[in-house]
Design a protein around this motif. Sequence first.
Motif, PDB file in Angstrom:
ATOM      1  N   GLY A  19       5.093  -4.457  11.107  1.00  0.00           N
ATOM      2  CA  GLY A  19       4.535  -5.304  10.106  1.00  0.00           C
ATOM      3  C   GLY A  19       3.393  -6.514  10.699  1.00  0.00           C
ATOM      4  N   VAL A  20       3.666  -6.798  11.913  1.00  0.00           N
ATOM      5  CA  VAL A  20       2.493  -7.631  12.448  1.00  0.00           C
ATOM      6  C   VAL A  20       1.164  -7.161  12.463  1.00  0.00           C
ATOM      7  CG1 VAL A  20       1.681  -8.899  14.623  1.00  0.00           C
ATOM      8  CG2 VAL A  20       4.316  -8.829  14.123  1.00  0.00           C
ATOM      9  N   ALA A  21       1.128  -5.601  12.726  1.00  0.00           N
ATOM     10  CA  ALA A  21      -0.177  -5.111  12.739  1.00  0.00           C
ATOM     11  C   ALA A  21      -0.656  -4.860  11.349  1.00  0.00           C
ATOM     12  CB  ALA A  21      -0.087  -3.868  13.702  1.00  0.00           C
ATOM     13  N   VAL A  22       0.075  -4.544  10.614  1.00  0.00           N
ATOM     14  CA  VAL A  22      -0.031  -4.252   9.093  1.00  0.00           C
ATOM     15  C   VAL A  22      -0.748  -5.535   8.353  1.00  0.00           C
ATOM     16  CG1 VAL A  22       0.925  -3.666   6.906  1.00  0.00           C
ATOM     17  CG2 VAL A  22       1.771  -2.446   8.792  1.00  0.00           C
ATOM     18  N   MET A  23      -0.148  -6.585   8.906  1.00  0.00           N
ATOM     19  CA  MET A  23      -0.863  -7.797   8.308  1.00  0.00           C
ATOM     20  C   MET A  23      -2.404  -7.735   8.653  1.00  0.00           C
ATOM     21  SD  MET A  23       1.680  -9.520   7.243  1.00  0.00           S
ATOM     22  CE  MET A  23       2.485  -8.040   6.590  1.00  0.00           C
ATOM     23  N   PHE A  24      -2.805  -7.011   9.551  1.00  0.00           N
ATOM     24  CA  PHE A  24      -4.262  -7.338   9.662  1.00  0.00           C
ATOM     25  C   PHE A  24      -5.005  -6.237   8.965  1.00  0.00           C
ATOM     26  CE2 PHE A  24      -2.815  -9.904  13.244  1.00  0.00           C
ATOM     27  CZ  PHE A  24      -3.565 -10.814  13.173  1.00  0.00           C
ATOM     28  N   LEU A  25      -4.423  -5.338   8.309  1.00  0.00           N
ATOM     29  CA  LEU A  25      -4.913  -4.122   7.716  1.00  0.00           C
ATOM     30  C   LEU A  25      -5.095  -4.666   6.111  1.00  0.00           C
ATOM     31  CD1 LEU A  25      -2.726  -1.039   9.006  1.00  0.00           C
ATOM     32  CD2 LEU A  25      -5.136  -1.906   9.413  1.00  0.00           C
ATOM     33  N   TYR A  26      -4.135  -5.473   5.820  1.00  0.00           N
ATOM     34  CA  TYR A  26      -4.034  -5.886   4.113  1.00  0.00           C
ATOM     35  C   TYR A  26      -4.516  -7.111   3.907  1.00  0.00           C
ATOM     36  CZ  TYR A  26      -1.579  -1.348   3.305  1.00  0.00           C
ATOM     37  OH  TYR A  26      -1.366  -0.147   3.354  1.00  0.00           O
ATOM     38  N   PHE A  27      -4.693  -8.050   4.821  1.00  0.00           N
ATOM     39  CA  PHE A  27      -5.279  -9.510   4.626  1.00  0.00           C
ATOM     40  C   PHE A  27      -6.255  -9.721   5.453  1.00  0.00           C
ATOM     41  CE2 PHE A  27      -0.634  -9.370   3.648  1.00  0.00           C
ATOM     42  CZ  PHE A  27      -0.571  -9.952   2.428  1.00  0.00           C
TER      43      PHE A  27
END
Length: 222
Positions: A19-27
């Motif tokens: 989820g830490v990496a996903v934050m930089f994909l969607y925000f």
Amino acid sequence: MRWTLPNILTTLRLLAAPGVAVMFLYFTRPYADWFALLLFVGAALTDWIDGYLARSWKQETKLGAMLDPIADKAMVVIALMVIVGFSSMSPWLVLPATVILFREVFVSGLREYLGDTAGTLKVTKLAKWKTTAQMIAIATLFSQGVFEHYFGMSTMGMDPDLVRDIVEGREDDLHGLRWKLEGMIWTWHAGLWLLWLAAALTLVSGVDYFRKSIPYLKDKTP
């Protein structure tokens, strides 16, 4: 398998790692930095909470013992990957991150080879300290990204000479540039020093684990 509260917290920490990496994909940044920081800190706190609850409630299970180190390593590896990727591959970050990643892969492979024997090699206080240092270092470096992008947003479109005058105190600081810059600098240096400390502790704990495993790696004489 017993789905106790400590095991549920450990599982949530494991799921929080990608989820830490996903934050930089969607925000966009700095919101991605904020969300990643909060998610990482929240997940890191569960590392202490689930262990404390499992011991005090006598709910230590094989599932928890298996998931806990995996969740810790996943959090550290993915967070370091994100930080190094957004740091323009700074060698000051790449080297300690490489040491940490190498140790984690090496020890994981060693544990897999040792099988059931690995369970007899207890986690030491040094290993716990290295995990704590890793978590604090990574959280500090995520904080640096927050300061960096707020400073960049505040200076967007401003004349570089005006920015310099404000930072050096020759002009009024109406946008808080000085404290944003100070925060950016201090969190960068603090995070960097903490990461190098974490890398040193990681290396020492890896050597200690390998030393303890040597008797189980020797070939039996005919």
